[in-house]
Motif scaffolding. Structure first.
Motif, mmCIF file in Angstrom:
data_model
loop_
_atom_site.group_PDB
_atom_site.id
_atom_site.type_symbol
_atom_site.label_atom_id
_atom_site.label_comp_id
_atom_site.label_asym_id
_atom_site.label_seq_id
_atom_site.Cartn_x
_atom_site.Cartn_y
_atom_site.Cartn_z
ATOM 1 N N ARG A 111 3.211 -5.815 15.205
ATOM 2 C CA ARG A 111 2.489 -6.469 14.118
ATOM 3 C C ARG A 111 3.069 -5.966 12.807
ATOM 4 O O ARG A 111 2.905 -4.783 12.474
ATOM 5 C CB ARG A 111 1.019 -6.103 14.238
ATOM 6 N N ARG A 117 -11.984 -5.639 -6.150
ATOM 7 C CA ARG A 117 -11.291 -6.675 -6.899
ATOM 8 C C ARG A 117 -12.309 -7.708 -7.374
ATOM 9 O O ARG A 117 -13.330 -7.912 -6.738
ATOM 10 C CB ARG A 117 -10.282 -7.338 -5.953
ATOM 11 N N LEU A 145 -12.354 -7.379 11.401
ATOM 12 C CA LEU A 145 -12.095 -7.020 12.799
ATOM 13 C C LEU A 145 -10.587 -6.989 13.062
ATOM 14 O O LEU A 145 -10.074 -6.054 13.689
ATOM 15 C CB LEU A 145 -12.771 -8.023 13.737
ATOM 16 N N ALA A 146 -9.895 -8.001 12.543
ATOM 17 C CA ALA A 146 -8.452 -8.083 12.800
ATOM 18 C C ALA A 146 -7.712 -6.930 12.139
ATOM 19 O O ALA A 146 -6.774 -6.372 12.712
ATOM 20 C CB ALA A 146 -7.919 -9.418 12.286
ATOM 21 N N ARG A 147 -8.102 -6.577 10.941
ATOM 22 C CA ARG A 147 -7.400 -5.520 10.217
ATOM 23 C C ARG A 147 -7.827 -4.134 10.683
ATOM 24 O O ARG A 147 -7.091 -3.167 10.528
ATOM 25 C CB ARG A 147 -7.685 -5.639 8.712
ATOM 26 N N GLY A 148 -9.060 -4.036 11.146
ATOM 27 C CA GLY A 148 -9.513 -2.731 11.636
ATOM 28 C C GLY A 148 -9.940 -1.780 10.546
ATOM 29 O O GLY A 148 -9.954 -0.570 10.756
ATOM 30 N N TRP A 149 -10.243 -2.279 9.374
ATOM 31 C CA TRP A 149 -10.746 -1.411 8.313
ATOM 32 C C TRP A 149 -11.628 -2.191 7.353
ATOM 33 O O TRP A 149 -11.556 -3.417 7.281
ATOM 34 C CB TRP A 149 -9.604 -0.743 7.561
ATOM 35 N N GLY A 209 -3.629 6.346 8.989
ATOM 36 C CA GLY A 209 -4.033 4.952 8.782
ATOM 37 C C GLY A 209 -3.629 4.408 7.439
ATOM 38 O O GLY A 209 -3.487 3.196 7.259
ATOM 39 N N LYS A 210 -3.481 5.305 6.460
ATOM 40 C CA LYS A 210 -3.060 4.878 5.115
ATOM 41 C C LYS A 210 -1.862 5.728 4.728
ATOM 42 O O LYS A 210 -1.896 6.945 4.848
ATOM 43 C CB LYS A 210 -4.190 5.110 4.100
ATOM 44 N N VAL A 251 -8.256 1.629 -2.023
ATOM 45 C CA VAL A 251 -6.807 1.485 -2.217
ATOM 46 C C VAL A 251 -6.479 0.652 -3.450
ATOM 47 O O VAL A 251 -5.361 0.683 -3.933
ATOM 48 C CB VAL A 251 -6.123 0.884 -0.966
ATOM 49 N N PHE A 252 -7.446 -0.093 -3.930
ATOM 50 C CA PHE A 252 -7.248 -0.813 -5.187
ATOM 51 C C PHE A 252 -8.603 -0.950 -5.863
ATOM 52 O O PHE A 252 -9.599 -1.255 -5.223
ATOM 53 C CB PHE A 252 -6.662 -2.212 -4.942
ATOM 54 N N ARG A 257 -11.698 2.356 10.252
ATOM 55 C CA ARG A 257 -11.366 3.172 9.077
ATOM 56 C C ARG A 257 -12.071 2.664 7.823
ATOM 57 O O ARG A 257 -12.266 1.451 7.664
ATOM 58 C CB ARG A 257 -9.856 3.133 8.835
ATOM 59 N N LYS A 312 1.829 -7.341 6.286
ATOM 60 C CA LYS A 312 2.010 -8.441 5.343
ATOM 61 C C LYS A 312 1.742 -7.919 3.937
ATOM 62 O O LYS A 312 1.305 -6.790 3.752
ATOM 63 C CB LYS A 312 1.026 -9.559 5.673
ATOM 64 N N VAL A 364 -1.719 -0.051 4.391
ATOM 65 C CA VAL A 364 -2.881 0.121 5.262
ATOM 66 C C VAL A 364 -2.546 -0.555 6.591
ATOM 67 O O VAL A 364 -2.476 -1.775 6.674
ATOM 68 C CB VAL A 364 -4.156 -0.493 4.644
ATOM 69 N N PHE A 365 -2.327 0.262 7.592
ATOM 70 C CA PHE A 365 -1.893 -0.293 8.878
ATOM 71 C C PHE A 365 -3.052 -1.011 9.562
ATOM 72 O O PHE A 365 -4.111 -0.419 9.781
ATOM 73 C CB PHE A 365 -1.353 0.824 9.782
ATOM 74 N N PRO A 366 -2.853 -2.258 9.928
ATOM 75 C CA PRO A 366 -3.953 -3.016 10.523
ATOM 76 C C PRO A 366 -4.139 -2.701 12.008
ATOM 77 O O PRO A 366 -3.179 -2.389 12.708
ATOM 78 C CB PRO A 366 -3.498 -4.470 10.340
ATOM 79 N N GLY A 367 -5.377 -2.803 12.427
ATOM 80 C CA GLY A 367 -5.717 -2.703 13.844
ATOM 81 C C GLY A 367 -5.175 -1.468 14.534
ATOM 82 O O GLY A 367 -4.801 -1.519 15.704
ATOM 83 N N LEU A 368 -5.132 -0.368 13.827
ATOM 84 C CA LEU A 368 -4.513 0.840 14.382
ATOM 85 C C LEU A 368 -5.425 1.493 15.420
ATOM 86 O O LEU A 368 -6.632 1.636 15.207
ATOM 87 C CB LEU A 368 -4.256 1.814 13.226
ATOM 88 N N PHE A 411 -1.039 -2.394 -0.949
ATOM 89 C CA PHE A 411 -1.789 -2.465 -2.204
ATOM 90 C C PHE A 411 -1.106 -1.625 -3.271
ATOM 91 O O PHE A 411 -0.841 -0.451 -3.062
ATOM 92 C CB PHE A 411 -3.210 -1.962 -1.984
ATOM 93 N N VAL A 457 -11.771 1.713 4.259
ATOM 94 C CA VAL A 457 -10.796 1.342 3.223
ATOM 95 C C VAL A 457 -11.486 0.314 2.327
ATOM 96 O O VAL A 457 -12.075 -0.647 2.833
ATOM 97 C CB VAL A 457 -9.526 0.703 3.837
ATOM 98 N N THR A 495 -0.008 1.620 -1.391
ATOM 99 C CA THR A 495 -0.672 2.082 -0.171
ATOM 100 C C THR A 495 -0.437 1.080 0.950
ATOM 101 O O THR A 495 -0.740 -0.099 0.815
ATOM 102 C CB THR A 495 -2.194 2.229 -0.388
ATOM 103 N N SER A 518 -0.672 -8.630 2.225
ATOM 104 C CA SER A 518 -2.087 -8.304 2.078
ATOM 105 C C SER A 518 -2.435 -6.940 2.679
ATOM 106 O O SER A 518 -3.565 -6.479 2.557
ATOM 107 C CB SER A 518 -2.939 -9.391 2.737
ATOM 108 N N ASP A 519 -1.482 -6.299 3.337
ATOM 109 C CA ASP A 519 -1.732 -4.965 3.885
ATOM 110 C C ASP A 519 -1.194 -3.869 2.968
ATOM 111 O O ASP A 519 -1.295 -2.683 3.288
ATOM 112 C CB ASP A 519 -1.056 -4.827 5.255
#
Lengths: 698, 669
Positions: A138, B311, B328-332, A111-112, B128-129, B305, A141, A165-169, A146, B307, A163, A143-144
């Protein structure tokens, strides 16, 4: 939830920082090497190849059933960037990974994705995407992704981390990611483990058409395909996940690894490089170890009444190890200042080391070499790879691995013997266990010559354990113990003690006992010879173990093999992939006497079954005696691993070896039963004699 | 350059420049280095000579913090304590001074190589940050026994909250630990102390400058089963009141203030949208009742997950979740993200819930008198439930009725259960009417800390056995085994089970292995079948000795050390073993262990053996309460566990039935 902690600098804050301190030096070292690459924080637009619909639909790997993640494709390409005329060239590596995730654990594992790099370098063309089972994609972006600074030191740049971070995995997804990294100005040695924690269906490494593209070699990768059109490409297929095993050989011997080493136009082949190294190092060594007048005088004085080669070399070794203060060990303020001053300088000559009476490991070894040369011995610098990396450097470009370990080879009657007096506490006649069995380059100005460092004998690495106990009727075992460690068994403990304190050594030793006997009370621990190589290491202690013997109704049941009770299982895995390599041959000799509780008698005791052969690769023998007069039960155990010199075994031998260990454990934990003595019906004179309770020996 | 030298260059470490730019050691350090060392327990690695912090608040709400620290290294183990550091928030604080020295024999040791302070991220796992950073330095590789290491740091920044806090706790012994607070003349401060050793803290001075000092802290080394706050002496909390015209720091003078501040930060973050609503519908399709919906939604969020992104911490964004739709959209997400998402999803399902702030460990010590965000570091959810939902983690409150507390960040602790570290802790609801702490329950040991192990053994020829075993439980045991399944590959799990069996059953061969997990009861179990040749020891004379504790007995803690420095923290446990040994025809018990029953304030133990229908059934129960045992009771605690160890035997002696008892006749060959 994150709230900045109160910034009042309490000790608690300081203590939390301690783990970070341990990474400070590696961070600095990594910064100095500049080995990684910098990532640009932007995400580039990327073209993606179509994914096989069968891969998208797959619910389980066909080649590697039941894995959580499978790397479908892993490609890496090394290229040169820039030109020699226009400000120099840089190496870049372009990387692409496509991975299929099968399970929730796979989501967690992949996932990361992190890359660390130094701020002097650069990484570009980063891109990543997730492809769902139905083909929907997908792209990651900004924002994914870091970017953070892991560590920085003034004047030495920053170590950064990127890093993804894969979204919606979800299980069933395929992830793809790519990045291009700058590696440095030129190619020296790049080493890639192509066998990682996940299985790989296809692994490709391509070296572009560079001016000096280096030579590519791979180890432990069967069935490699190569292509030399427009550079060089090696393709490996169906690499299983790498899973380490207990007592496995070093990773370079068993794990898929590709290494690319620089080629030198002035040297036509590897043989020429080996020769140059041999000549160069041999020359430098000969100069540094030139037996001057004072060296000759010292050597003569040290060996005045020594008759044999062995006695002469032993004297020289003892002098270098004991009389020359090893600056690798911090012992005084004055020495400390010298260490710091001299840390990064070239080694002193042997003569200067003799004069100053202190030196670094390499300087002490050089002094030993000079003294030996003064007596007329042929002496060489022996270079080998650490056994932690590989045993045998006789492979293409194996020269790249031999910079770590140096010993002194002395020709005694036509045989090369290896010495390392600069290693404190190492007994005469032994080398570090990490060097035993390794192939060496015997640096010589005339020709390339290889040798092999000998392996210590099992009797050299033996422990003698003596226990005098009393067993109470409630099952408590109590008594005095003495354990003597020799050879590597002693060196490891002595070395460990150097870096801590006596109390810490005692604490760790006590924990070794309580790890197997959780209720053992260990007290009055005393050590002898912790700081000298001349004598074996001895530890004495008092121990009390409540409940050591089990009360089964009126009977008591206990295992007399106190030193092996509660040991963890060895070789639990049902199958084995890699050879089995023990650190070195060793022996154990146990001498235990237990005074049995009054009013109890042995209840038909039997002896443990002997295992294997004591003089062979693996063996144990037992001897039990009982002296009725003193109610003393004696238990003797002798165990040897590698008494015949064999301490490495093929994987095919695993089941035999596993079985031997199981038999050993069964015999080591063999129980003895006691029962209450019956009241005598009529008084009769007792004739107490020492008689064998049971014997089982080879 | 000679190509040979270039070739060799790879083998040569780069020479580093020798720079000596260290400041001269200050008087305070040289004076500290002269302090005599009192008698200490053998093996004490180092002693802190001075640990002094001075926090100065400036009229505009800015602050500077000066920290001075001196430690004498007493032996090789103490060398690692020649290290120091200072934490700060990136872009908000400034580390103005960070200097360290090593003193030997009253004089400074100046290494030719300058010791650099390394700036590191203090981000934890899954982050992660993070703006949380530290500067650290170490002289450990230079230190010798008897050296004094010291450092001084000065940071500047702004007060985030109108509060000051300090903690006295330590591993190393200390001569003096001091905290000084300086306020501008027109600021007010209300200090209060709390903690087991608060009476030992001496306060001198008064507004606007106080100093609190603790002298002679003892050495408190690592010890097994140490209670969570075993090394804590005291906490100091000072509520600050700036003049009315200074408004930069957040003022929290009551729980209502903290609630309002938190709710303002979270405003708008618990959003919804068509995708979220659809997801809720998808997850709750087929759920007939509220509890089923709760289970479905909570499990989904727990499985996301972990994460975290730390910030804008100075703005309080460490307490502000990302929008629910985004998570929800990102899943973490992290704890607050997950709790916020679940809150939004529950709302879609018509269920009300409240974000709740908690402390991951030591939450039972949250001080009701100190309404401060600094007392918390975790977010969970309080879900309003009706009388029909009767789960252990439900708390009846006067304000909100029945609340089911749930930790969305603990993926292995199911709805209705609570992580052990949160049980008994005090939490604060971020709900409109919230003005006080709520105490989470200590879940019942019988249902939530139950570990059961059932083993059936069949004795075969030559002492071989075939075994069938099942172990696991609901609650904390279920969470543990669920964690193992989640984080371990199938192959590694089999190997670890074989290793566990192998500890007692020599040469155990694992034949079948499976796991089961009931999402409703929370019961997670491992089941396996195994065999081993020659397990039972055949004695001359026809007797056989066989151990029945095939799954070992590591659940009972052991306390071998005679001396103890720290209080013991016992975790609640109800451990029930049942082992059935089926005897082959013609074999009967010769001797069984006696029944044993032990009881003490630290737990109870019982073991029984009986013969039923040709089988020996051994039962064993160990019950431990959740309890902190003070050092003064250590001897009694140790005695109890020693008695358990003595009694905790499981070997039985068997004989052939045709032969008369061994005591009365010669045994068969």
């Amino acid at each position: 939830m994150s709230i900045p902690a109160p910034k009042t600098g309490s000790r608690a804050v300081r203590c939390q920082l301690l783990p970070f301190l341990s990474v400070c030096r590696p961070v600095l070292a990594a910064l100095a090497l500049g080995c990684a690459a910098l990532m640009a924080p932007s995400v580039s637009a990327a073209k993606w190849d179509p994914i096989d619909p069968a891969d998208l639909a797959a619910t389980e790997s066909t080649s590697f059933p039941s894995v959580d993640v499978e790397i479908l494709l892993s490609t890496h390409e090394l290229n040169e960037e820039g030109s020699a005329d226009m400000g120099g060239t840089r190496l870049t590596s372009s990387n692409f990974i496509r991975a299929k995730i099968y399970t929730a654990k796979g989501v967690e594992d992949l996932g990361k994705f992190r890359i660390r790099f130094h701020s002097d370098n650069a990484v570009t063309e980063t891109a990543a995407r997730v492809v769902k089972r139905d083909g929907a994609t997908r792209d990651l972006k900004k924002s994914d992704i870091f970017e953070s600074v892991v560590g920085k030191v003034r004047g030495q740049g920053e170590m950064k981390q990127l890093t993804f971070v894969f979204p919606g995995l979800e299980p069933g997804d395929v992830v793809e990611y790519r990045w291009t990294a700058r590696l440095g100005s030129e190619l020296w040695l790049q080493s890639f483990f192509c066998q990682e924690e996940f299985p790989v269906r296809e692994y490709r490494l391509r070296i572009g058409d560079m001016r000096c593209r280096g030579t590519v070699h791979w180890l432990n990768c069967p069935k490699a395909e190569t292509d030399e059109r427009g550079g060089f490409e090696v393709v490996l297929r169906n690499l299983p996940a790498f899973e380490d095993e207990e007592y496995a050989p070093p990773h370079h011997e068993i794990r898929g690894v590709i290494y690319v080493a620089k080629t030198f136009p002035m040297y036509s082949n590897d043989k020429a490089i080996w020769k140059e190294l041999s000549v160069y190092w041999g020359d430098a060594f000969n100069t540094a170890t030139r037996p001057t007048g004072s060296i000759k005088k010292k050597a003569t004085a040290l060996t005045a009444d020594a008759a044999t080669d062995d006695e002469k070399l032993r004297r020289l070794y003892g002098f270098c190890q004991n009389e020359i203060l090893n600056t690798g060990r911090r012992t005084s303020g004055a020495l400390q200042a010298e260490i710091e001053k001299h840390r990064w300088e070239s080694a002193f000559s042997a003569e200067k080391t003799l004069e100053k009476k202190f030196g670094r490991t390499d300087e002490i070894n050089q002094l030993f070499a000079a003294l030996a040369r003064a007596l007329g011995y042929e002496v060489r610098l022996a270079c080998n790879a650490s056994r932690d990396v590989m045993y045998n450097v006789s492979i293409p470009n194996g020269w790249a691995f031999i910079y770590q370990n140096h010993t002194v080879a002395v020709n005694v009657g036509g045989d090369w013997r290896y010495f390392d007096p600069g290693f404190p506490l190492l007994p005469y006649g032994m080398t570090a266990s990490s060097a035993e069995g390794a192939t060496t380059l015997l640096c010589n100005t005339k020709k390339v010559e290889n040798g092999t460092i000998g392996v210590s004998k099992s009797a050299d690495n033996r422990t003698e354990r003596k226990g005098r106990f009393r067993l109470d009727a409630d099952g408590t075992l109590e008594g005095q113990v003495e354990q003597v460690f020799r050879g590597h068994l002693a060196v490891e403990r002595k070395d460990d003690n150097w870096s801590t304190s006596l109390e810490e050594s005692t604490k760790r030793f006590t924990e070794e006992i309580t790890n197997r006997l959780p209720n053992a009370e260990v007290s009055q621990v005393t050590w002898s010879n912790l700081d000298t190589y001349l004598h074996p290491l001895t530890v004495r202690y008092h121990v009390r173990v409540p409940g050591y013997a089990e009360q089964v109704g009126k009977r008591l049941v206990f295992a007399p093999g106190f030193f092996e009770a509660g040991r963890p299982v060895v070789f639990a895995a049902a199958e084995r992939k890699f050879p089995i390599v023990f650190p070195y041959p060793r022996e154990e000799h146990d001498d235990i006497e237990i005074v049995l509780p009054e009013g109890y008698a042995l209840d038909k005791p039997s002896a443990p079954t002997p295992v294997g052969e004591l003089s062979g690769a693996f063996g144990a023998a037992y001897n039990l005696q009982y002296t009725g007069k003193t109610r003393t039960f004696s238990f003797r155990r002798d165990f040897a691993l590698g008494a015949n010199g064999a301490f490495a075994f093929r994987p095919e031998s695993y089941s035999t070896l596993k079985n031997l260990f199981e038999l050993l454990r069964r015999s080591d934990t063999h129980s003895i039963m006691l029962k209450p003595k019956e009241k005598p019906v009529a008084a009769a004179p007792a004739t107490e004699t020492t008689q064998p309770a049971a014997t089982a020996q080879q | 350059m000679n190509p040979m030298l270039r070739l060799l260059g790879v083998f040569v470490a780069p020479p580093l420049l020798a720079v000596s730019l260290l400041a001269v050691p200050p008087e305070w350090l040289l004076n500290a280095a002269k302090l005599p060392v009192p008698a200490l327990p053998a093996g004490t690695p180092a002693i802190v000579l001075l640990d002094e912090t001075v926090q100065s608040v400036l009229p505009d709400g800015a602050e500077t913090i000066v920290h001075r620290y001196a430690v004498r290294l007493l032996n090789g183990s103490g060398h690692e304590h020649a290290s120091g550091g200072v934490t700060y928030t990136d872009k908000e604080d400034k580390v103005e001074v960070a200097t360290a020295w090593l003193i030997r024999g009253g004089k400074e040791v100046r290494p030719p190589q300058r010791r650099d302070w390394v700036d590191v991220s203090t981000a934890g796992a899954g982050v992660v940050f993070s703006e949380a950073r530290a500067r650290v330095v170490s002289y450990a590789d230079l230190a010798l026994d008897g050296d004094v290491f010291g450092y001084e740091t000065r940071t500047s920044g702004r007060l985030q909250f109108a509060e000051a806090m300090h903690e006295w706790s330590s591993v190393l012994p200390s001569l003096a630990t001091r905290f000084t607070l300086r306020l501008p003349p027109d600021w007010r401060g209300e200090p209060s102390l709390s903690g087991p050793n608060e009476a030992a803290i001496i306060c001198s001075g008064g507004a606007p400058r106080w100093t609190w000092e603790l002298s002679s802290q003892p050495y408190r080394p690592q010890e097994p089963a140490a209670a969570g706050l075993a090394r804590l002496d005291a906490w100091l909390y000072v509520r600050l009141t700036p003049p009315a015209n200074v408004g930069t720091a957040t003022r929290v003078s009551s729980w209502a203030d903290l609630r309002d501040w938190s709710l303002r930060l979270q405003e708008g973050q618990c959003d919804t949208g068509p995708v979220l609503a659809a997801k809720v519908r998808e997850l709750t399709a087929g759920c007939g009742d509220t509890l089923s919906k709760l289970r479905a939604l909570s499990r989904h969020v727990q499985n996301l997950r972990y994460v975290a992104i730390d910030r804008d911490l100075a703005k309080g964004y460490g307490c502000r979740p990302r929008k629910a739709t985004e998570v929800l959209a990102r899943g973490w997400g992290d704890c607050k993200d997950k709790s916020n998402l679940l809150r939004a999803m529950l709302r879609e399902a018509g269920i009300e819930s409240f974000m709740t702030i908690a402390r991951v460990s030591g939450g039972e010590a949250v001080n009701e008198a100190w309404p401060s965000a600094w007392q918390f570091n975790h977010a969970i959810l309080a879900i309003r439930v009706g009388a029909g939902i009767d789960l252990p983690a439900v708390v009846d409150t006067s304000t909100w009725g029945r609340l089911l507390f749930f930790d969305a960040t603990a993926p292995d602790v199911l709805l209705g259960d609570l992580p052990g570290s949160l049980q008994g802790s005090k939490v604060f609801l971020l709900a409109p009417e919230s003005e006080a702490l709520v105490t989470l329950p200590d879940l019942p040991v019988e249902t939530c800390h139950l570990l059961t192990r059932k083993v059936t053994l069949e004795l075969g020829p030559g002492g071989s056995i075939a075994g069938d075993c099942s172990y696991g439980g609901p609650g904390s045991a279920g969470a543990y085994y669920r964690y193992r399944v989640r984080t371990t590959t199938g192959k590694d799990l089999r190997t670890s089970v074989t290793e566990r069996l192998g500890t007692t059953v020599r040469g155990a061969l694992l034949r079948e292995f499976s796991t089961s997990d009931d999402p409703v009861s929370g019961e997670c179990r491992f089941q396996c079948q195994f065999a081993a040749a020659g397990y039972a020891q055949l004695m001359p004379g026809g007797l056989t000795v066989i151990r029945l504790d095939v799954l070992n007995r590591d659940a009972a803690p052991a306390f071998p050390a005679v001396e103890r420095t720290l209080p013991v923290g016992l975790d609640p446990l109800l451990h029930r073993d049942e082992v059935t040994l089926r005897l082959p025809p013609g074999i009967v018990p010769e001797e069984l262990p006696d029944r044993c029953s032990l009881s003490s304030p630290y737990g109870s133990y019982e073991s029984t053996y009986e013969v039923v229908d040709g089988s020996i059934i051994a039962r064993r129960t160990l019950r431990l309460p959740k309890k902190i045992v003070p050092v003064t009771e250590y001897a009694a605690l140790r005695r109890f566990f020693q008695e358990v160890a003595k009694a905790d035997h499981a070997s039985v002696v068997l004989r052939r039935s045709e032969a008369p008892p061994a005591a009365s006749a010669p045994a068969a060959p």
